[in-house]
Design an enzyme around this catalytic site. Structure first.
Site, PDB file in Angstrom:
ATOM      1  N   LYS A 133       2.551  -4.549  11.284  1.00 30.95           N
ATOM      2  CA  LYS A 133       1.388  -4.241  10.433  1.00 30.95           C
ATOM      3  C   LYS A 133       1.740  -4.757   9.052  1.00 30.95           C
ATOM      4  O   LYS A 133       2.434  -4.107   8.274  1.00 30.95           O
ATOM      5  CB  LYS A 133       1.162  -2.728  10.413  1.00 30.95           C
ATOM      6  CG  LYS A 133      -0.279  -2.298  10.270  1.00 30.95           C
ATOM      7  CD  LYS A 133      -0.967  -2.749   8.989  1.00 30.95           C
ATOM      8  CE  LYS A 133      -0.746  -1.818   7.840  1.00 30.95           C
ATOM      9  NZ  LYS A 133      -1.150  -2.388   6.539  1.00 30.95           N
TER      10      LYS A 133
ATOM     11  N   GLU B 126      13.099   1.786   4.273  1.00 28.06           N
ATOM     12  CA  GLU B 126      13.546   1.222   2.990  1.00 28.06           C
ATOM     13  C   GLU B 126      12.447   1.537   1.990  1.00 28.06           C
ATOM     14  O   GLU B 126      11.339   1.004   2.097  1.00 28.06           O
ATOM     15  CB  GLU B 126      13.795  -0.278   3.132  1.00 28.06           C
ATOM     16  CG  GLU B 126      14.987  -0.539   4.046  1.00 28.06           C
ATOM     17  CD  GLU B 126      15.257  -2.005   4.334  1.00 28.06           C
ATOM     18  OE1 GLU B 126      14.651  -2.873   3.690  1.00 28.06           O
ATOM     19  OE2 GLU B 126      16.074  -2.268   5.235  1.00 28.06           O
TER      20      GLU B 126
ATOM     21  N   CYS C 151      11.996  -4.116  -4.971  1.00 27.63           N
ATOM     22  CA  CYS C 151      12.482  -2.732  -4.864  1.00 27.63           C
ATOM     23  C   CYS C 151      13.837  -2.579  -5.533  1.00 27.63           C
ATOM     24  O   CYS C 151      14.166  -1.515  -6.030  1.00 27.63           O
ATOM     25  CB  CYS C 151      12.564  -2.333  -3.402  1.00 27.63           C
ATOM     26  SG  CYS C 151      13.693  -3.382  -2.481  1.00 27.63           S
TER      27      CYS C 151
ATOM     28  N   GLU D  87       8.998   5.289 -10.423  1.00 22.42           N
ATOM     29  CA  GLU D  87       8.967   3.853 -10.132  1.00 22.42           C
ATOM     30  C   GLU D  87       7.646   3.259 -10.639  1.00 22.42           C
ATOM     31  O   GLU D  87       6.565   3.752 -10.312  1.00 22.42           O
ATOM     32  CB  GLU D  87       9.077   3.628  -8.621  1.00 22.42           C
ATOM     33  CG  GLU D  87       9.107   2.147  -8.257  1.00 22.42           C
ATOM     34  CD  GLU D  87       9.135   1.913  -6.746  1.00 22.42           C
ATOM     35  OE1 GLU D  87       8.283   2.461  -6.036  1.00 22.42           O
ATOM     36  OE2 GLU D  87      10.017   1.166  -6.292  1.00 22.42           O
TER      37      GLU D  87
END
Ligand code: NAD
Ligand code: 6OD
Length: 496
Positions: free
Chosen positions: A188, A264, A298, A400
């Protein structure tokens, strides 16, 4: 239909789902994929509904029961190498698609995203050939003993749910080991970057990967394809890269049928710059770790701690380097920073820029949206931004942002630097900059993250464990660690 994108050259090329080795028009709705550089329509994408997801999972299951389920490691290694070759043969197509979907500079994608997409298949082709299992000879009362040995079997149907920041690289980082181990996958891709995963369907067919082994379903997360897939009882394991909050939702879906997950997730990574560093290298590395891919990595740095004697010089030099970043056409060689992925993400990042000002930050550079001429005025460009002067409690320093920005703060001792770097709910990556290797070892051992770099950033040997501590992930992938997730160990005990 046998091509990833139908109607190419027409007003609205259509990107299909790839199920059982064919591009199919499963699902009734379509959604728009727009170029973040100028807002142009890249393609319309067919959203896979629940029955399309059923079809993809069923195709994957059939593939496992067919000839694919009987392939040897050697045969799969050969096929994986053909996939790698296929990506490299169609390098320009993959590059153009990735740049149109993400807006990232072609210079970056051609050095990192596309070659790594191919390399992932070669690395795991090698890995599968050297995989071993354990054997134990045990004593028994009759003196004859027994032999225990473990065999590895594929886990089954793996759902691969992907983000938009490094679409081909991060998707193949999961698909390659999954196929090397003999699984079948349903991918996906992110709704923001659907194209390269779809093109890979053509490469899979060209390479001779049997139908049903690699499937792609397009759509969104909650109430859409992502949720249908992760809740699907026919899925045996879920590997996911994306936001921590999404990981929480997927973990709940996985719990329903007790499936393993590999995650992750997000980060709020620190760089720690000691006064004894090589300042040129620290500035160059920090520039990349803060601004590469418009800050949408990331592993990127959003918190920089600099030892006080070099604090002012570091801030001035980083500011001067950031001022040279050139925004614009990703195919122009002079462009060094593209846009954010979408207008929605730009609104989120700008809200942090506003919060920083409201919290009294000293805006060293940037802090807003740039004024660009057409056609880039319609793009989701944003200014590279540096702040100082915020308290550690500010959400700008704790949460973040995933944009081209960082906060720089001074520190006075090694102990303080370690404490501040670790003061986060995340634990993905850290960069330490020092010429004192004894200090580097000492500090690295105390930093609570999955990967610590010393005098570098984003340097990766793909055999090493990769993943995050705390809320940055669950599990490790890379080399043999990937194989641990994509296989199941079964023990056989033979009485001698
Ligand atoms: P995201 O979590 O919003 O989306 C990732 C994928 O999950 C997309 O395909 C999305 O459609 C799908 N999704 C969303 N909600 C879902 C749900 N409820 N059920 C099933 N699927 C769902 O992440 P993003 O915005 O695409 O990527 C940026 C984030 O990814 C950042 O937080 C970044 O730190 C993280 N990231 C982490 C790593 C890592 O290695 N740790 C790597 C890249 C990106
Ligand atoms: O290099 C890799 O394998 C990897 N997983 C990188 C992740 C980058 C995050 O944006």
């Amino acid at each position: 239909m046998n091509q990833a994108i139908s109607g190419v050259g027409t007003a609205h090329p259509l990107l299909s789902n790839f199920i059982d080795g064919r591009f199919v028009d499963a699902g009734t709705r379509t959604f728009e994929n727009r170029n973040p550089v100028n807002g142009d329509l890249v393609n319309l994408v067919r959203e896979a509904d629940a029955s399309a997801v059923d079809a993809a999972v069923a195709a994957a299951r059939r593939a496992l029961k067919g000839p694919w389920g009987r392939t040897s490691e050697q045969e799969r290694a050969v096929l994986l190498r053909k996939v790698a070759d296929g990506i490299m043969r169609r390098f320009d197509e993959f590059l153009a698609a990735e740049v149109r979907d993400t807006g990232k500079p072609a210079s970056l994608a051609s050095h990192i995203d596309i070659p790594r997409g191919a390399a992932n298949f070669n690395v795991f082709a090698d890995q599968i050939l050297t995989l071993s299992t354990e054997t134990f000879r045990m004593a028994t009362p009759d003196g004859a003993g027994a032999l225990n040995y473990a065999i590895r079997v594929p886990r089954g149907v793996i759902a691969v749910v992907c983000p938009w920041n490094l679409p081909l690289l991060l998707m193949t980082w999961k698909v390659a080991p999954a196929l090397a181990c003999g699984n079948a996958v349903v991918v996906k891709p992110s709704e923001e970057t659907p194209t390269t995963a779809t093109l890979l369907g053509e490469v899979m067919n060209e390479a001779g990967i049997p139908q049903g082994v690699y499937n792609v379903v397009h759509g969104f997360g909650p109430g859409s394809t992502g949720e249908f897939l992760t809740r699907h009882p026919g899925v045996d394991g879920i590997t996911f890269t994306g936001e921590t909050a999404t990981g929480t939702a997927i973990m709940k879906a996985a719990a329903e049928h007790v499936r393993p997950v590999s995650f992750e997730l997000g980060g709020k990574n620190a760089a720690v710059v000691f006064a004894d560093c090589n300042l040129d290298k620290a500035i160059e590395g920090t520039m990349r770790s803060v601004f590469a891919n418009c800050g949408q990595v990331c592993l990127g740095t959003e918190r920089v701690y600099v030892e006080r004697p070099i604090f002012d010089a570091f801030v001035e030099r980083l500011k001067a380097a950031a001022a040279k970043l050139k925004l614009g056409d990703p195919f122009d060689k002079a462009t060094t920073m593209g846009p954010l992925i979408s207008q929605e993400h730009r609104r989120k990042v700008l809200s942090f820029y506003d919060k920083a000002k409201a919290a009294g930050a000293n805006v060293v550079i940037g802090g807003g949206a740039p004024k660009l001429d057409a056609p880039f005025a319609e793009g989701s460009f944003i200014e590279p931004t540096i702040w100082t002067g915020l308290p550690e409690t500010s959400s700008v320093v704790r949460d973040e942002i995933f944009g081209p920005c960082c906060h720089i703060a001074p520190f006075d001792s090694e102990e303080e630097a370690v404490t501040r770097a670790n003061d986060s709910r995340y634990g993905l990556a850290t960069s330490i900059w020092t010429e004192n290797l004894t200090r580097a070892h000492r500090v690295a051992a105390q930093i609570e993250v999955g990967i610590t770099w010393v005098n570098s950033w984003f340097l990766r040997d793909l055999r090493t464990p990769f993943g995050g501590s705390k809320q940055s992930g669950i599990g490790r992938e890379g080399g043999v660690h990937s194989m641990e997730f994509y296989t199941e160990l079964r023990n056989v005990c033979i009485k001698l």
